[in-house]
Write a protein that holds these residues in place. Structure first.
Motif, PDB file in Angstrom:
ATOM      1  N   LEU A  80       0.838  -1.208   0.000  1.00  0.00           N
ATOM      2  CA  LEU A  80       0.000   0.000   0.000  1.00  0.00           C
ATOM      3  C   LEU A  80       0.874   1.260   0.000  1.00  0.00           C
ATOM      4  O   LEU A  80       0.616   2.207  -0.743  1.00  0.00           O
ATOM      5  CB  LEU A  80      -0.907   0.034   1.237  1.00  0.00           C
ATOM      6  CG  LEU A  80      -2.059  -0.957   1.304  1.00  0.00           C
ATOM      7  CD1 LEU A  80      -2.791  -0.771   2.633  1.00  0.00           C
ATOM      8  CD2 LEU A  80      -3.029  -0.773   0.152  1.00  0.00           C
ATOM      9  N   CYS A  81       1.900   1.254   0.845  1.00  0.00           N
ATOM     10  CA  CYS A  81       2.805   2.422   0.908  1.00  0.00           C
ATOM     11  C   CYS A  81       3.420   2.678  -0.453  1.00  0.00           C
ATOM     12  O   CYS A  81       3.502   3.824  -0.911  1.00  0.00           O
ATOM     13  CB  CYS A  81       3.927   2.197   1.916  1.00  0.00           C
ATOM     14  SG  CYS A  81       3.386   2.322   3.608  1.00  0.00           S
ATOM     15  N   ALA A  82       3.887   1.608  -1.078  1.00  0.00           N
ATOM     16  CA  ALA A  82       4.534   1.769  -2.388  1.00  0.00           C
ATOM     17  C   ALA A  82       3.540   2.371  -3.368  1.00  0.00           C
ATOM     18  O   ALA A  82       3.869   3.299  -4.114  1.00  0.00           O
ATOM     19  CB  ALA A  82       5.052   0.421  -2.883  1.00  0.00           C
ATOM     20  N   ARG A  83       2.320   1.888  -3.352  1.00  0.00           N
ATOM     21  CA  ARG A  83       1.339   2.362  -4.341  1.00  0.00           C
ATOM     22  C   ARG A  83       0.911   3.808  -4.070  1.00  0.00           C
ATOM     23  O   ARG A  83       0.593   4.548  -4.983  1.00  0.00           O
ATOM     24  CB  ARG A  83       0.131   1.433  -4.360  1.00  0.00           C
ATOM     25  CG  ARG A  83       0.502   0.099  -5.002  1.00  0.00           C
ATOM     26  CD  ARG A  83      -0.706  -0.630  -5.483  1.00  0.00           C
ATOM     27  NE  ARG A  83      -1.245  -1.490  -4.454  1.00  0.00           N
ATOM     28  CZ  ARG A  83      -2.479  -1.959  -4.466  1.00  0.00           C
ATOM     29  NH1 ARG A  83      -3.317  -1.605  -5.418  1.00  0.00           N
ATOM     30  NH2 ARG A  83      -2.889  -2.774  -3.520  1.00  0.00           N
ATOM     31  N   VAL A  84       0.916   4.174  -2.798  1.00  0.00           N
ATOM     32  CA  VAL A  84       0.489   5.532  -2.440  1.00  0.00           C
ATOM     33  C   VAL A  84       1.621   6.545  -2.628  1.00  0.00           C
ATOM     34  O   VAL A  84       1.393   7.691  -3.008  1.00  0.00           O
ATOM     35  CB  VAL A  84      -0.006   5.519  -0.963  1.00  0.00           C
ATOM     36  CG1 VAL A  84       0.033   6.884  -0.350  1.00  0.00           C
ATOM     37  CG2 VAL A  84      -1.411   4.943  -0.885  1.00  0.00           C
ATOM     38  N   MET A  85       2.859   6.110  -2.378  1.00  0.00           N
ATOM     39  CA  MET A  85       3.960   7.073  -2.331  1.00  0.00           C
ATOM     40  C   MET A  85       4.774   7.172  -3.624  1.00  0.00           C
ATOM     41  O   MET A  85       5.432   8.182  -3.852  1.00  0.00           O
ATOM     42  CB  MET A  85       4.908   6.720  -1.173  1.00  0.00           C
ATOM     43  CG  MET A  85       4.211   6.811   0.182  1.00  0.00           C
ATOM     44  SD  MET A  85       5.218   6.158   1.507  1.00  0.00           S
ATOM     45  CE  MET A  85       6.361   7.499   1.769  1.00  0.00           C
ATOM     46  N   ILE A  86       4.778   6.108  -4.425  1.00  0.00           N
ATOM     47  CA  ILE A  86       5.686   6.089  -5.586  1.00  0.00           C
ATOM     48  C   ILE A  86       4.909   6.347  -6.870  1.00  0.00           C
ATOM     49  O   ILE A  86       3.864   5.727  -7.099  1.00  0.00           O
ATOM     50  CB  ILE A  86       6.386   4.705  -5.687  1.00  0.00           C
ATOM     51  CG1 ILE A  86       7.207   4.430  -4.429  1.00  0.00           C
ATOM     52  CG2 ILE A  86       7.261   4.624  -6.934  1.00  0.00           C
ATOM     53  CD1 ILE A  86       7.733   2.994  -4.339  1.00  0.00           C
TER      54      ILE A  86
END
Ligand SMILES: Cc1ncc(COP(=O)(O)O)c(C=O)c1O
Length: 365
Positions: A80-86
């Motif tokens: 989720l972090c990767a999809r939200v931040m990158i």
């Protein structure tokens, strides 16, 4: 008598051994939470997770519960972090080697991975600083500072401070993934990067290595604005992770069972770590260099010989020895000479036999 070589040894098993599971205790917890919280844990809920466990995690880290989100294991939260931040093409810094699944998640989100080789005490921070001064702007730096998977290494306090300072100065986030931190068998804890820069660090951990991976309960502590985005993304993806499992973890901890269980894990794992260090000394001294961790699940070995990982794994199979292909832990090339050795799920006898076989294979190259 079966030949020793008839026994398959899995030097790939980076999982907790099943004898550490406590099904009876967990059944008691499940019973209790279904009685006390049945309406909540059997219903859909907020994607942020079961509130009492979020509050407990928040209290342990000295933050507001608004900064805590629970997930189906920590890997789901990383995704989720990767999809939200990158955004596709963004630079993402990683240690090299690093956890293979995390590298996949970061790449899949479109991150351009930049790997920083690990010395004994972490990456070369001068090199990181030079790239930042040169104008490179990573969105995040994924770090496993405690008993890293796969190398077993621990980042020094000095390097933690320096990367925390750089994150503030150059405005990138650090994802501090630390599922092995509590599994220190000797020595002193090094300050968490989160505590050095709580505004710039996403702290991730999970109960997979402390209670059971099958429960799939992990957490992230992040700045509130990021948690809000993660929660929205989660809601639109899977609504919420299992409240029942989160409540079981909460109850287990509330009963005071977690701390003595961690002590039991340490008592089981430390002799296994020692067995592996001793076996490496005995069999591999002229063949390789390796990390000497004081905790965690893994020792990272770098072979002195020029071998190809593919051939190493194949020769392992022929000797009834399962080995992980080291290339998956590296960003581009590299990894052929790297072997990750997990020690927690093997008995000291299996460890001795496995390392003896590994030495024989390496010597024959
Ligand atoms: C460094 C690291 N991060 C995350 C994970 C995934 O853990 P979880 O079970 O919480 O998804 C692992 C599992 O091995 C790991 O080694």
């Amino acid at each position: 008598m079966p030949n020793k070589n008839d026994i398959l040894i899995k030097l790939t098993r980076g999982v907790p051994p099943t004898e550490t599971f406590r099904p009876q205790q967990l059944a008691e917890c499940a019973d209790a939470v279904l009685t006390q919280y049945g309406d909540t844990v059997l219903q859909y809920g907020s994607s942020r997770g079961f509130t009492p466990l979020r509050e407990l995690v928040a209290e342990q880290s000295g933050v507001s519960p608004n900064r805590v989100m629970l997930g189906q294991g920590s890997l789901q939260l990383q995704d989720l972090c990767a999809r939200v931040m990158i955004r596709p093409g963004d630079a993402v810094y990683v240690e090299e080697p690093s956890y293979d699944r995390a590298l996949t998640v970061l790449r899949r989100a479109g991150g351009q991975l930049v790997g920083f080789p690990l010395d004994g005490d972490g990456p070369d921070v001068d090199e990181i600083e030079a790239r930042l001064k040169n104008g490179e702007r990573p969105v995040l730096f994924y770090i496993i500072p405690d008993f890293q998977n796969p190398s077993g290494k621990v980042m020094s306090a000095e390097k933690r401070q320096r990367v925390a300072d750089l994150a503030r100065q150059y405005e990138f986030y650090i994802v501090e993934d630390s599922p092995y931190r509590r599994l220190r068998y000797r020595g002193e804890d090094v300050p968490a990067i989160f505590d050095l820069a709580p505004d710039r660090v996403l702290r991730m951990s999970s109960y997979s290595k402390l209670i059971s991976p099958g429960l799939r309960v992990g957490y992230v502590i992040a700045p509130e604005a990021i948690v809000d985005k993660l929660a929205r993304m989660a809601e639109d993806t899977y609504i919420n992770a299992s409240y029942l499992n989160q409540a079981i973890v909460y109850d287990y901890e509330l009963r005071g069972w977690l701390e003595p269980h961690i002590d039991e894990l340490k008592a089981l794992y430390m002799p296994r770590l020692n067995a592996m260090l001793n076996a490496l000394d005995r069999h591999m001294a002229e063949l390789a260099a390796w990390s000497k961790p004081d905790g965690g699940f893994f020792i990272g070995v770098t072979l002195g010989k020029d071998v190809r990982a593919k051939d190493l794994v194949k020769r392992g199979e022929q000797a009834n020895l399962q080995l992980t292909d080291g290339r998956g832990f590296f960003v581009a090339s590299g990894g052929d000479r790297f072997v990750r050795l997990p020690f927690c799920a093997l008995t000291p006898q299996e460890i001795e036999e496995g390392i003896a076989r590994l030495a024989q294979i390496v010597r024959a190259f």
